[in-house]
Design a protein around this motif. Structure first.
Motif, PDB file in Angstrom:
ATOM      1  N   VAL A  41       3.710   2.308   9.533  1.00 43.93           N
ATOM      2  CA  VAL A  41       2.902   0.680   9.602  1.00 43.93           C
ATOM      3  C   VAL A  41       1.605   1.372   9.453  1.00 43.93           C
ATOM      4  N   ARG A  42       0.771   2.515   9.254  1.00 48.51           N
ATOM      5  CA  ARG A  42       0.061   2.419   9.222  1.00 48.51           C
ATOM      6  C   ARG A  42      -0.506   2.658   7.052  1.00 48.51           C
ATOM      7  N   ARG A  43       0.328   3.528   6.832  1.00 51.25           N
ATOM      8  CA  ARG A  43       0.551   3.366   5.234  1.00 51.25           C
ATOM      9  C   ARG A  43       0.643   1.932   4.863  1.00 51.25           C
ATOM     10  N   LEU A  44       1.391   1.075   5.171  1.00 52.49           N
ATOM     11  CA  LEU A  44       1.464  -0.605   4.764  1.00 52.49           C
ATOM     12  C   LEU A  44       0.387  -0.924   5.337  1.00 52.49           C
ATOM     13  N   LYS A  45       0.203  -0.501   6.009  1.00 55.59           N
ATOM     14  CA  LYS A  45      -1.431  -1.532   6.807  1.00 55.59           C
ATOM     15  C   LYS A  45      -2.151  -1.660   6.434  1.00 55.59           C
ATOM     16  N   ALA A  46      -2.731  -0.092   5.338  1.00 56.38           N
ATOM     17  CA  ALA A  46      -3.592  -0.111   3.850  1.00 56.38           C
ATOM     18  C   ALA A  46      -3.546  -1.307   2.416  1.00 56.38           C
ATOM     19  N   LEU A  47      -2.435  -0.970   2.683  1.00 56.85           N
ATOM     20  CA  LEU A  47      -1.869  -1.535   1.207  1.00 56.85           C
ATOM     21  C   LEU A  47      -2.555  -2.984   1.037  1.00 56.85           C
ATOM     22  N   SER A  48      -3.402  -3.228  -0.255  1.00 55.19           N
ATOM     23  CA  SER A  48      -3.544  -4.275  -0.427  1.00 55.19           C
ATOM     24  C   SER A  48      -2.567  -5.355  -1.717  1.00 55.19           C
ATOM     25  N   ASN A  49      -3.076  -6.114  -2.522  1.00 53.93           N
ATOM     26  CA  ASN A  49      -2.091  -6.267  -3.491  1.00 53.93           C
ATOM     27  C   ASN A  49      -3.131  -7.380  -4.766  1.00 53.93           C
ATOM     28  N   CYS A  50      -2.207  -7.425  -6.059  1.00 50.19           N
ATOM     29  CA  CYS A  50      -2.941  -7.577  -6.859  1.00 50.19           C
ATOM     30  C   CYS A  50      -4.255  -8.688  -6.666  1.00 50.19           C
ATOM     31  N   ASP A  51      -3.303 -10.002  -6.540  1.00 48.74           N
ATOM     32  CA  ASP A  51      -4.382 -10.773  -6.226  1.00 48.74           C
ATOM     33  C   ASP A  51      -5.406 -10.172  -4.950  1.00 48.74           C
ATOM     34  N   MET A  52      -5.686  -9.663  -4.015  1.00 44.05           N
ATOM     35  CA  MET A  52      -6.677 -10.189  -2.704  1.00 44.05           C
ATOM     36  C   MET A  52      -7.693  -9.250  -3.341  1.00 44.05           C
ATOM     37  N   ASP A 103      -8.122   1.116   0.381  1.00 49.34           N
ATOM     38  CA  ASP A 103      -7.403  -0.908   1.316  1.00 49.34           C
ATOM     39  C   ASP A 103      -8.404  -1.463  -0.319  1.00 49.34           C
ATOM     40  N   ASN A 104      -7.958  -0.265  -1.678  1.00 46.24           N
ATOM     41  CA  ASN A 104      -7.564  -0.713  -3.036  1.00 46.24           C
ATOM     42  C   ASN A 104      -6.432  -0.036  -3.960  1.00 46.24           C
ATOM     43  N   ALA A 105      -5.076   0.822  -2.653  1.00 44.84           N
ATOM     44  CA  ALA A 105      -3.505   0.437  -2.981  1.00 44.84           C
ATOM     45  C   ALA A 105      -3.081  -0.596  -2.629  1.00 44.84           C
ATOM     46  N   LEU A 106      -2.280  -0.801  -4.179  1.00 45.12           N
ATOM     47  CA  LEU A 106      -1.811  -2.307  -3.933  1.00 45.12           C
ATOM     48  C   LEU A 106      -0.480  -1.752  -4.374  1.00 45.12           C
ATOM     49  N   LEU A 107       0.325  -3.126  -3.247  1.00 47.20           N
ATOM     50  CA  LEU A 107       1.803  -3.317  -3.015  1.00 47.20           C
ATOM     51  C   LEU A 107       2.047  -3.168  -4.242  1.00 47.20           C
ATOM     52  N   GLU A 108       1.654  -3.669  -5.345  1.00 49.53           N
ATOM     53  CA  GLU A 108       2.670  -3.683  -6.771  1.00 49.53           C
ATOM     54  C   GLU A 108       3.038  -2.391  -7.051  1.00 49.53           C
ATOM     55  N   PHE A 109       1.920  -1.451  -6.722  1.00 51.94           N
ATOM     56  CA  PHE A 109       2.318   0.291  -7.223  1.00 51.94           C
ATOM     57  C   PHE A 109       2.897   1.362  -6.038  1.00 51.94           C
ATOM     58  N   PHE A 110       2.486   0.216  -4.678  1.00 54.63           N
ATOM     59  CA  PHE A 110       2.856   1.715  -3.704  1.00 54.63           C
ATOM     60  C   PHE A 110       3.902   0.775  -3.157  1.00 54.63           C
TER      61      PHE A 110
END
Length: 312
Positions: A41-52, A103-110
């Motif tokens: 959960v902690r790892r996933l919470k930190a993910l952003s996405n390209c639109d954000m 906070d710049n790790a993106l959901l589309e990649f991770f």
């Protein structure tokens, strides 16, 4: 446990209760979930996405322009924004986590369902178009001209609003004021899809009505849509609007209080997944969310509240 009410928290609650649990409870050190799940959960919470990411960079460039705009040309701001976007995307693509802010790790990649190429292209295009409209669209040019000489606060933090143990938080993109008037401007990267989101604007007006420097002024609010360069007509925010906004916040907080014990105790089953395909597909927690065959579709908090009252 932090009790902070924000517009984003309310939207998460309205969108999906399971997402709300993961975002606001599951990673807490006192939540009695197994350590492996809490780490996920902690790892996933930190993910952003390209639109954000595009929205964050757009906000940064607009704030920089409003504070120091005379120093650089529109082309400089556009190039800086696109360079920042491309740099962060490339860091994600290469897996360069050492130089990548969390906070710049993106959901589309991770994340579990990558669609990076299409998503990055669309978000980059939205960012470029939004900045072009900010600088060149006639309505927004007139907006910037109209605030010359007035008091201006960029990124005004909301403070001093409480309901019980809950602190109301938020941030006004642009606040323009003089002795008689307070004008709230909210930037949107996209286009209008309907009437103003009154709750967000009512919270802003509630704050303005309580702030010592702004109390007694006429308060208006409007959204600027940078996706097509349009500016909504200003909405006059009256005492009645403020009271209605406070009532909706109170209603939200009542439901959040009903859920709080279940969240702190890690009773995950109470927070039913929304089971909406478009929401699930874009959710950062989809890889850890158990799949269920049927779930109630709780669309709005004021409809959900009686269900939880019955469970208490």
């Amino acid at each position: 446990m932090s009790y902070r009410y924000s517009y984003s928290r309310r939207i998460t609650l309205d969108t999906c209760l399971r997402q709300y649990f993961y975002q606001y409870y599951a990673a807490d050190k006192d939540c009695p979930l197994r350590d492996e799940l809490k780490a996920d959960v902690r790892r996933l919470k930190a993910l952003s996405n390209c639109d954000m990411l595009a929205g964050k960079i757009l906000e940064q460039q607009i704030r920089l322009h409003l504070r120091r705009g005379a120093e650089w040309s529109p082309a400089w701001f556009l190039q800086r924004a696109l360079n920042d976007f491309d740099r962060i995307v490339e860091q994600n693509r290469s897996g360069d986590t050492a130089s990548l802010r969390s906070d710049n790790a993106l959901l589309e990649f991770f994340g579990p369902d990558s669609a990076a190429q299409d998503a990055t292209g669309r978000a980059r295009g939205k960012l470029s178009l939004a900045l072009h409209h900010y600088f060149d669209a006639p309505e927004l040019v007139r907006l910037r001209a109209s605030i010359a000489g007035a008091g201006v606060t960029v990124g005004k933090k909301i403070s001093g609003l409480r309901v019980g143990r809950w602190i109301i938080t938020g941030e006004i993109d642009l606040l323009v004021f003089d002795a008689a008037n307070s004008r709230i401007i909210d930037w949107k990267i996209g286009i209008s899809h309907g009437p103003q989101d009154s709750l967000q604007l009512f919270i802003y007006s509630w704050f303005a009505s309580e702030d010592a420097a702004l109390r007694g002024t006429t308060i208006t609010a409007q959204r600027a849509f940078l996706g097509n360069g349009t500016l909504e007509p200003p909405t006059l925010l009256t005492t009645e609007h403020i009271h209605r906004g406070r009532a909706r916040v109170l209603q939200d907080i009542e439901l959040m209080d009903e859920l709080d014990q279940y969240g702190r105790e890690g009773v995950e089953e109470v927070f039913t997944p929304c089971m909406k395909e478009n929401v699930c597909r874009r959710c950062k927690f989809q890889s850890i969310c158990p799949k269920i065959t049927a779930a109630p579709n709780w669309k709005q908090t004021y409809e959900s509240l009686p269900l939880f009252q019955a469970m208490s």
